[in-house]
Design an enzyme around this catalytic site. Structure first.
Site, PDB file in Angstrom:
ATOM      1  CG  HIS A 140      26.837 -24.124 -20.665  1.00 16.43           C
ATOM      2  ND1 HIS A 140      25.926 -24.926 -21.327  1.00 16.43           N
ATOM      3  CD2 HIS A 140      26.541 -22.844 -21.024  1.00 16.43           C
ATOM      4  CE1 HIS A 140      25.131 -24.153 -22.064  1.00 16.43           C
ATOM      5  NE2 HIS A 140      25.462 -22.892 -21.886  1.00 16.43           N
ATOM      6  CG  ASP A 198      20.497 -20.341 -20.597  1.00 11.18           C
ATOM      7  OD1 ASP A 198      20.939 -19.351 -19.992  1.00 11.18           O
ATOM      8  OD2 ASP A 198      20.936 -20.706 -21.714  1.00 11.18           O
ATOM      9  CG  HIS A 209      22.875 -21.472 -24.801  1.00  8.25           C
ATOM     10  ND1 HIS A 209      22.733 -20.191 -24.313  1.00  8.25           N
ATOM     11  CD2 HIS A 209      23.307 -21.365 -26.077  1.00  8.25           C
ATOM     12  CE1 HIS A 209      23.091 -19.329 -25.277  1.00  8.25           C
ATOM     13  NE2 HIS A 209      23.425 -20.009 -26.345  1.00  8.25           N
ATOM     14  CG  ASP A 228      20.214 -17.405 -23.006  1.00  7.65           C
ATOM     15  OD1 ASP A 228      19.242 -18.000 -22.501  1.00  7.65           O
ATOM     16  OD2 ASP A 228      21.392 -17.807 -22.877  1.00  7.65           O
TER      17      ASP A 228
HETATM   18 ZN   LIG Z   1      22.331 -19.487 -22.371  1.00  6.26          ZN
END
Ligand SMILES: [Zn+2]
Length: 308
Positions: free
Chosen positions: A125, A162, A164, A245
Site C-alpha cells: 500500500h 493480497d 486488498h 487475507d
Molecule cells: Zn491485504
C-alpha cells in the site's frame, strides 16, 4: 527446487496498538506452522538490514525523512488511522527491504530457485510518497528496481494476490512498461483502487473480485486476466505480493479462498517462471490477519515453492 526463507526476529519488534490486525503474532503463527518436518529442506537465512539508499529506489528522499521523523523514542506514533510506528519500526522496515533485496540477489546468483521473505510491516500500500494501510516502504517495488538495476532484469512481473489492491505498487509503476503489475483483490474494499479500467501504460492488469468470490471464480479470473497477461509479457523475473487475507477465515475481507487455492496459484506462477524466468521467483509476505488462515495458506505457498 531450492527455496530460501528469509526471516529476522526484528520483525516481531514492530509494535502496533492493542487489537491492531497487523500484529507480531502473525509471524509467530507462521513460524509454528514451519516447524513441521516437511519444511526441513528449507534453507533459513537471517534477513540483513537494508540501507536507507535502497528506499530511494522506489521513494523520494522526502518520504524516507517523513517516516524517520515519525519513529518514536518510546510508545507508538501514528501516521494515519491504520499505520503506526514503534521505536524498532524503522529497523524492521529496513530489514524487510534488506530481506527482499537479499532474496533477489540469491535467486539471480543461482543460490536458490526461489525465496520467501517472512517480514512485517508489509509494503504494497505504500505509494511513492505516502505511508498507508500498515505499510511504510514498498518492499516489492524496491525488489523489482533492484533486480533491474543490479541484475539487468528487463521484464519484471509483480503478481499481487493480497485481498486488498496494491495501490502503492500500481502508483510506483503506473507509467513504466518494464514492470507488469497484476492484481486480484476484492472490490469494493480498502483502498478503493484497482478497477479494470486502471491500466497505466498498458502494464497494469487488475482483476477485481466481488465479495463472496470462491475458489472457482478466483481461479477463473487468475487464468483469464493474470496468466494471459504473463504469457504475453514473458517475464524474466517474477515477484509475488503474497497476502493471505483472501482466505475465508480472514476478518478484513469477504473472499472465500482456501489454502489449496494458494498452492494452485503458486503452481501456475512456477510454470510461468519455468518457461521464461529461469525459475526465478521471490515472494514477499503482505497481509493475512486470521492466524490459522495465514499459517495454513503461507505454509502451503512455501511448500509449493519448495516442490516446484
Ligand atoms: Zn491485504
Amino acid at each position: 527446487m531450492t527455496t530460501i526463507l528469509f526471516e529476522n526476529p526484528i520483525f516481531l519488534e514492530h509494535k502496533v496498538p492493542e487489537g491492531h490486525p497487523e500484529r507480531p503474532d502473525r509471524l509467530k503463527a507462521l513460524n509454528l506452522a514451519l516447524e513441521h518436518e516437511r519444511f526441513s529442506p528449507l534453507s533459513r537465512q537471517q534477513a540483513p538490514q537494508g540501507n536507507e539508499d535502497l528506499v530511494l529506489l522506489a521513494h523520494p528522499e522526502e518520504h524516507l525523512r517523513t517516516i524517520m521523523s515519525f519513529i518514536p523514542e518510546e510508545g507508538i506514533n501514528s501516521f494515519e488511522a491504520d499505520t503506526h510506528a514503534s521505536p524498532a519500526s524503522l529497523q524492521a522496515a529496513l530489514t524487510g527491504i534488506g530481506g527482499a533485496v537479499a532474496a533477489v540477489d540469491a535467486v539471480f546468483a543461482g543460490k536458490a530457485d526461489n525465496a520467501f521473505v517472512a517480514s512485517r510491516p508489509p509494503g504494497h500500500h505504500a505509494e511513492r510518497n505516502k505511508a498507508m494501510g500498515f505499510c511504510f516502504f514498498n518492499n516489492i517495488a524496491i525488489a523489482a528496481r533492484h533486480a533491474q538495476q543490479r541484475h539487468g532484469a528487463e521484464r519484471v512481473a509483480i503478481v499481487d494476490w493480497d485481498v486488498h489492491h496494491g495501490n502503492g505498487t500500481q502508483d510506483i509503476f503506473w507509467d513504466d512498461p518494464s514492470v507488469l503489475f497484476c492484481s486480484t483483490h476484492q472490490m469494493p474494499l480498502y483502498p478503493g483502487s484497482g478497477a479494470k479500467t486502471e491500466t497505466g501504460a498498458g502494464n497494469i492488469v487488475n482483476a477485481p473480485l466481488s465479495p463472496d468470490t470462491g475458489s472457482d471464480h478466483f481461479r477463473e479470473a487468475f487464468k483469464s486476466r493474470i496468466l494471459t497477461a504473463l504469457d504475453d509479457f514473458r517475464p524474466d523475473f517474477i515477484l509475488i505480493s503474497a497476502g493471505f487475507d483472501a482466505h475465508y477465515r480472514d476478518p478484513l475481507a469477504q473472499i472465500n479462498l482456501v489454502a489449496e487455492d494458494f498452492d494452485w496459484a503458486t503452481g501456475r506462477l512456477l510454470d510461468v517462471a519455468g518457461k521464461t524466468a529461469n525459475n526465478r521467483i521471490v515472494s514477499l509476505l503482505e497481509g493475512g490477519y486470521d492466524l490459522q488462515g495465514l499459517a495454513e495458506s503461507a505454509g502451503t505457498h512455501i511448500y509449493r515453492l519448495m516442490r516446484g
